[in-house]
Design an enzyme around this catalytic site. Sequence first.
Site, short mmCIF file in Angstrom:
data_model
loop_
_atom_site.label_atom_id
_atom_site.label_comp_id
_atom_site.label_asym_id
_atom_site.label_seq_id
_atom_site.Cartn_x
_atom_site.Cartn_y
_atom_site.Cartn_z
N TYR A 133 11.72 -5.84 -17.45
CA TYR A 133 10.78 -5.71 -16.33
C TYR A 133 11.37 -6.41 -15.09
CZ TYR A 133 6.18 -4.64 -14.39
OH TYR A 133 5.15 -4.11 -13.64
N SER A 186 -0.98 9.69 -13.75
CA SER A 186 -1.05 8.45 -12.98
C SER A 186 -2.29 7.63 -13.33
CB SER A 186 -1.11 8.75 -11.47
OG SER A 186 0.09 9.33 -11.03
N LYS A 206 5.31 -8.62 -9.39
CA LYS A 206 3.91 -8.64 -9.87
C LYS A 206 3.33 -10.06 -9.78
CE LYS A 206 3.17 -4.29 -11.10
NZ LYS A 206 2.43 -3.39 -10.21
P1 NDP Z 1 2.86 6.58 -11.14
O1 NDP Z 1 4.32 6.91 -11.10
O2 NDP Z 1 1.92 7.64 -11.54
O3 NDP Z 1 2.40 5.96 -9.74
C1 NDP Z 1 3.22 5.16 -8.93
C2 NDP Z 1 2.83 5.45 -7.52
O4 NDP Z 1 3.49 4.57 -6.59
C3 NDP Z 1 3.20 6.87 -7.11
O5 NDP Z 1 2.04 7.59 -6.80
C4 NDP Z 1 4.06 6.65 -5.87
O6 NDP Z 1 3.75 7.57 -4.84
C5 NDP Z 1 3.60 5.29 -5.40
N1 NDP Z 1 4.56 4.77 -4.44
C6 NDP Z 1 5.84 4.37 -4.63
N2 NDP Z 1 6.41 4.02 -3.47
C7 NDP Z 1 5.46 4.21 -2.51
C8 NDP Z 1 5.44 4.03 -1.10
N3 NDP Z 1 6.50 3.58 -0.42
N4 NDP Z 1 4.30 4.31 -0.42
C9 NDP Z 1 3.21 4.77 -1.07
N5 NDP Z 1 3.17 4.96 -2.40
C10 NDP Z 1 4.29 4.69 -3.12
O7 NDP Z 1 2.79 5.32 -12.13
P2 NDP Z 1 1.62 4.39 -12.68
O8 NDP Z 1 0.33 5.09 -12.62
O9 NDP Z 1 2.14 3.89 -13.97
O10 NDP Z 1 1.66 3.16 -11.64
C11 NDP Z 1 0.54 2.71 -10.89
C12 NDP Z 1 0.50 1.19 -10.91
O11 NDP Z 1 0.21 0.75 -12.23
C13 NDP Z 1 1.79 0.49 -10.49
O12 NDP Z 1 1.48 -0.64 -9.70
C14 NDP Z 1 2.35 0.02 -11.82
O13 NDP Z 1 3.20 -1.09 -11.69
C15 NDP Z 1 1.07 -0.32 -12.53
N6 NDP Z 1 1.18 -0.48 -13.99
C16 NDP Z 1 1.63 0.54 -14.76
C17 NDP Z 1 1.73 0.40 -16.13
C18 NDP Z 1 2.23 1.50 -17.00
O14 NDP Z 1 2.53 1.25 -18.17
N7 NDP Z 1 2.33 2.73 -16.55
C19 NDP Z 1 1.34 -0.87 -16.79
C20 NDP Z 1 0.82 -1.86 -15.87
C21 NDP Z 1 0.77 -1.67 -14.53
P3 NDP Z 1 4.48 9.00 -4.72
O15 NDP Z 1 4.38 9.61 -6.04
O16 NDP Z 1 3.67 9.67 -3.67
O17 NDP Z 1 5.89 8.65 -4.35
C1 N5H Z 2 8.91 -3.73 -19.61
C2 N5H Z 2 8.67 -2.52 -19.15
C3 N5H Z 2 9.71 -1.46 -19.16
C4 N5H Z 2 10.82 -1.67 -18.12
C5 N5H Z 2 10.38 -1.72 -16.69
C6 N5H Z 2 9.66 -0.77 -16.06
C7 N5H Z 2 9.12 -0.93 -14.73
C8 N5H Z 2 8.41 0.00 -14.13
C9 N5H Z 2 7.75 -0.15 -12.80
C10 N5H Z 2 8.36 0.59 -11.63
C11 N5H Z 2 7.24 0.88 -10.68
C12 N5H Z 2 9.07 1.87 -12.02
C13 N5H Z 2 9.93 2.46 -10.92
O1 N5H Z 2 9.96 1.99 -9.81
C14 N5H Z 2 10.70 3.68 -11.30
C15 N5H Z 2 11.63 4.17 -10.18
O2 N5H Z 2 12.81 3.40 -10.14
C16 N5H Z 2 12.05 5.63 -10.45
N1 N5H Z 2 10.90 6.55 -10.51
C17 N5H Z 2 10.45 7.23 -9.44
O3 N5H Z 2 10.97 7.12 -8.33
C18 N5H Z 2 9.23 8.10 -9.64
C19 N5H Z 2 9.62 9.53 -9.31
C20 N5H Z 2 8.10 7.56 -8.74
C21 N5H Z 2 6.83 8.39 -8.82
O4 N5H Z 2 7.81 6.25 -9.21
C22 N5H Z 2 7.37 5.32 -8.33
N2 N5H Z 2 7.07 4.15 -8.86
O5 N5H Z 2 7.24 5.56 -7.16
C23 N5H Z 2 7.36 -2.20 -18.50
C24 N5H Z 2 6.54 -1.14 -19.20
C25 N5H Z 2 6.32 -1.53 -20.66
C26 N5H Z 2 5.16 -1.00 -18.48
C27 N5H Z 2 5.24 -0.40 -17.09
C28 N5H Z 2 5.80 0.97 -16.96
C29 N5H Z 2 4.80 -1.16 -16.05
C30 N5H Z 2 4.71 -0.74 -14.63
O6 N5H Z 2 4.50 -1.63 -13.77
O7 N5H Z 2 4.74 0.47 -14.31
#
Ligand code: NDP
Ligand code: N5H
Length: 257
Positions: free
Chosen positions: A158, A20, A165
């Site tokens: 996205y 994360s 966002k």
């Molecule tokens: P993770 O999956 O590690 O983290 C996502 C987190 O969102 C999880 O810890 C999840 O909690 C939490 N979450 C979802 N629903 C809820 C809810 N109802 N209440 C509380 N927490 C919730 O992914 P990332 O580290 O990638 O994501 C962190 C942030 O970074 C997000 O905002 C994402 O959009 C942003 N981001 C990510 C990028 C990437 O490439 N990975 C790029 C740019 C931005 P739980 O696990 O406890 O359900």
């Molecule tokens: C252009 C891209 C790729 C396509 C879009 C990706 C978007 C990702 C963001 C969201 C947060 C992902 C998401 O909600 C996944 C869920 O439907 C299913 N996953 C889960 O439920 C897991 C178990 C939990 C932990 O996840 C969450 N969120 O709670 C974007 C990428 C190139 C960059 C990227 C990945 C951006 C981003 O915002 O994370």
Amino acid sequence: MNFSLEGRTYVIMGVANKRSIAWGIARSLHEAGARLIFTYASERFEKPVKDLVATLDGQESLFYECDVTSDEAVQATFNQIKQDVGTIHGLAHCIAFAQREDLQGEFKDTSRDGFLLAHNISAFSLVSVARAAQPLMTEGGGIVTLTYLGGERVVQNYNVMGVAKASLDASMKYLANDLGKHAIRVNAISAGPIRTLSAKGIGDFNTVLKQIEEKAPLRRTVTQEEVGDTAYYLLSDLSRGVTGEVIHVDSGYNILG
Ligand code: NDP
Ligand code: N5H
């Protein structure tokens, strides 16, 4: 000037596992001497988060369940934190969610429920959390959220998350304006693509990473640690004149036309 975070307490929201981005932020703040408080969405994540934090030397953290879809839960969490520690100096909001079906195909097909869900968890939650945290930030401080380029311009797949966002980015700026008078700064980090649990199972993620390696000025992807160090900058006095800003930690990809 001393930029250590010793004697300061920060709330980290959104650690799911060691990949994360929130965990990268936790490690950077820990190294700077901060005391950390962790929140997770459901009880299911309590043990994994506690096990991870146990790997941070000398870190005596506190843990709270906080589902950000409920204002009552958010308020109760910060009330409890107030009782347990008193003042906090900042928080990292690293939370987003959209239905998988809304992260493919065409944006125009997004359902009303899917649109509202993505905005509720990914954008409004920052407003709810900032409102609840403000009374605890009696010495001022910083709030940091995580955003992505897809909120500034169209990025394939996205979709609804890009629109959420954009709302998050604007919310960050309005919050910065409201909270500035309390010496609270609010900023966002726009991270480049990083392989996390959220990114798992998303079709074409490898292609996106490859494109960054080929085209971004730095010709490589970024790490959780790099985002973590920028969060440290934004949450410390190093950035004391900065608020309402989006800093891209993306190998420079966003400057390309
Ligand atoms: P993770 O999956 O590690 O983290 C996502 C987190 O969102 C999880 O810890 C999840 O909690 C939490 N979450 C979802 N629903 C809820 C809810 N109802 N209440 C509380 N927490 C919730 O992914 P990332 O580290 O990638 O994501 C962190 C942030 O970074 C997000 O905002 C994402 O959009 C942003 N981001 C990510 C990028 C990437 O490439 N990975 C790029 C740019 C931005 P739980 O696990 O406890 O359900
Ligand atoms: C252009 C891209 C790729 C396509 C879009 C990706 C978007 C990702 C963001 C969201 C947060 C992902 C998401 O909600 C996944 C869920 O439907 C299913 N996953 C889960 O439920 C897991 C178990 C939990 C932990 O996840 C969450 N969120 O709670 C974007 C990428 C190139 C960059 C990227 C990945 C951006 C981003 O915002 O994370």
